[in-house]
Design a protein around this motif. Structure first.
Motif, PDB file in Angstrom:
ATOM      1  N   ASP A   1      -9.029  11.863  12.739  1.00 23.66           N
ATOM      2  CA  ASP A   1      -9.131  11.875  11.281  1.00 23.66           C
ATOM      3  C   ASP A   1      -8.072  11.021  10.588  1.00 23.66           C
ATOM      4  OD1 ASP A   1     -11.281  13.652  11.484  1.00 23.66           O
ATOM      5  OD2 ASP A   1      -9.929  15.377  11.522  1.00 23.66           O
ATOM      6  N   VAL A   2      -7.108  10.489  11.348  1.00 22.04           N
ATOM      7  CA  VAL A   2      -6.051   9.681  10.739  1.00 22.04           C
ATOM      8  C   VAL A   2      -6.619   8.336  10.292  1.00 22.04           C
ATOM      9  CG1 VAL A   2      -3.941   8.374  11.250  1.00 22.04           C
ATOM     10  CG2 VAL A   2      -4.129  10.749  11.935  1.00 22.04           C
ATOM     11  N   ASP A   3      -6.312   7.967   9.077  1.00 24.96           N
ATOM     12  CA  ASP A   3      -6.668   6.646   8.564  1.00 24.96           C
ATOM     13  C   ASP A   3      -5.613   5.667   9.071  1.00 24.96           C
ATOM     14  OD1 ASP A   3      -6.770   4.294   6.967  1.00 24.96           O
ATOM     15  OD2 ASP A   3      -7.723   5.405   5.340  1.00 24.96           O
ATOM     16  N   LEU A   4      -5.987   4.820  10.029  1.00 21.38           N
ATOM     17  CA  LEU A   4      -5.014   3.944  10.679  1.00 21.38           C
ATOM     18  C   LEU A   4      -4.390   2.937   9.712  1.00 21.38           C
ATOM     19  CD1 LEU A   4      -6.785   3.346  14.100  1.00 21.38           C
ATOM     20  CD2 LEU A   4      -4.930   4.934  13.562  1.00 21.38           C
ATOM     21  N   LYS A   5      -5.148   2.490   8.727  1.00 20.98           N
ATOM     22  CA  LYS A   5      -4.586   1.563   7.739  1.00 20.98           C
ATOM     23  C   LYS A   5      -3.503   2.259   6.914  1.00 20.98           C
ATOM     24  CE  LYS A   5      -5.789  -1.673   4.134  1.00 20.98           C
ATOM     25  NZ  LYS A   5      -6.842  -2.302   3.344  1.00 20.98           N
ATOM     26  N   ASN A   6      -3.772   3.491   6.503  1.00 21.69           N
ATOM     27  CA  ASN A   6      -2.763   4.242   5.747  1.00 21.69           C
ATOM     28  C   ASN A   6      -1.537   4.544   6.603  1.00 21.69           C
ATOM     29  OD1 ASN A   6      -4.236   4.271   3.393  1.00 21.69           O
ATOM     30  ND2 ASN A   6      -5.079   6.312   3.718  1.00 21.69           N
TER      31      ASN A   6
ATOM     32  N   SER B   1      -0.434   2.700   9.095  1.00 20.05           N
ATOM     33  CA  SER B   1       0.315   1.442   9.208  1.00 20.05           C
ATOM     34  C   SER B   1       1.153   1.189   7.961  1.00 20.05           C
ATOM     35  CB  SER B   1      -0.633   0.267   9.442  1.00 20.05           C
ATOM     36  OG  SER B   1      -1.172   0.335  10.729  1.00 20.05           O
ATOM     37  N   ASN B   2       0.591   1.455   6.805  1.00 18.52           N
ATOM     38  CA  ASN B   2       1.356   1.308   5.558  1.00 18.52           C
ATOM     39  C   ASN B   2       2.505   2.314   5.505  1.00 18.52           C
ATOM     40  OD1 ASN B   2      -0.163  -0.818   4.524  1.00 18.52           O
ATOM     41  ND2 ASN B   2      -1.614   0.548   3.533  1.00 18.52           N
TER      42      ASN B   2
ATOM     43  N   TYR C   1      12.682   5.598   7.104  1.00 15.73           N
ATOM     44  CA  TYR C   1      13.169   6.149   8.366  1.00 15.73           C
ATOM     45  C   TYR C   1      13.089   5.136   9.509  1.00 15.73           C
ATOM     46  CZ  TYR C   1      13.371  10.967   6.664  1.00 15.73           C
ATOM     47  OH  TYR C   1      13.703  12.112   5.995  1.00 15.73           O
ATOM     48  N   ILE C   2      12.345   4.059   9.312  1.00 13.16           N
ATOM     49  CA  ILE C   2      12.081   3.102  10.383  1.00 13.16           C
ATOM     50  C   ILE C   2      12.699   1.756  10.044  1.00 13.16           C
ATOM     51  CG2 ILE C   2      10.247   1.863  11.608  1.00 13.16           C
ATOM     52  CD1 ILE C   2       8.522   4.377  11.174  1.00 13.16           C
TER      53      ILE C   2
ATOM     54  N   ALA D   1       2.087  12.116   7.867  1.00 18.10           N
ATOM     55  CA  ALA D   1       1.136  11.023   8.028  1.00 18.10           C
ATOM     56  C   ALA D   1       0.092  11.286   9.110  1.00 18.10           C
ATOM     57  CB  ALA D   1       1.883   9.732   8.362  1.00 18.10           C
ATOM     58  N   ILE D   2       0.479  12.019  10.158  1.00 16.54           N
ATOM     59  CA  ILE D   2      -0.404  12.199  11.309  1.00 16.54           C
ATOM     60  C   ILE D   2      -1.050  13.576  11.336  1.00 16.54           C
ATOM     61  CG2 ILE D   2      -0.496  12.231  13.838  1.00 16.54           C
ATOM     62  CD1 ILE D   2       1.799  10.207  13.813  1.00 16.54           C
ATOM     63  N   GLY D   3      -0.369  14.561  10.810  1.00 15.07           N
ATOM     64  CA  GLY D   3      -0.858  15.925  10.880  1.00 15.07           C
ATOM     65  C   GLY D   3       0.059  16.756  11.760  1.00 15.07           C
ATOM     66  N   MET D   4      -0.293  17.975  11.935  1.00 16.51           N
ATOM     67  CA  MET D   4       0.584  18.933  12.617  1.00 16.51           C
ATOM     68  C   MET D   4       0.280  19.096  14.107  1.00 16.51           C
ATOM     69  SD  MET D   4       2.607  19.916  10.204  1.00 16.51           S
ATOM     70  CE  MET D   4       3.281  21.538  10.433  1.00 16.51           C
TER      71      MET D   4
END
Length: 121
Positions: free
Chosen positions: A13-18, A20-21, A28-29, A58-61
């Motif tokens: 369900d992760v939006d990879l474009k979001n 990446s942004n 933190y990076i 960003a990724i979930g739990m």
């Protein structure tokens, strides 16, 4: 002190474009690498437990792991020389030879021609 981490996850369900942004704009990076789907290597001065909390947004739990890695001790097969450069600039990482030495030669010098099967006179 900057440490190098590997983040990998599985969340369809992760939006990879979001994501990446999120990584690109994260305070933190310091810098990151993303040549494989759902795998990020990055440098950060933050402790690993804070990074976990940061990425939960960003990724979930569930279904992700962050591991501290030694960027000077990596090996594998990546499709691009550029993919290895990020590790190489971190230290003395040796860039592995291509999986197919004939392909590497062809990349440098053009296709390798086989000799004719019979002698031409």
């Amino acid at each position: 002190m900057l440490k190098t981490y590997l983040l990998t996850f599985y969340n369809p369900d992760v939006d990879l474009k979001n994501l990446s942004n999120f990584v690109r704009n994260s305070t933190y990076i310091s810098e990151y690498w993303n040549y494989l789907p759902m795998v990020y290597c990055f440098t950060s001065p933050f402790p690993i437990n804070e990074l976990r909390v940061h990425f939960e947004h960003a990724i979930g739990m569930q279904n992700f792991i962050i591991v501290e890695i030694n960027p000077m001790n990596v090996d594998g097969r990546l499709g691009s020389q550029d993919a290895w450069e990020w590790f190489a600039k971190k230290g003395q990482t040796q860039i592995p030879p291509p999986a197919n030495p004939h392909q590497a030669a062809a990349d440098l010098f053009g296709p390798i021609l086989n000799p004719p099967s019979k002698r031409i006179t």
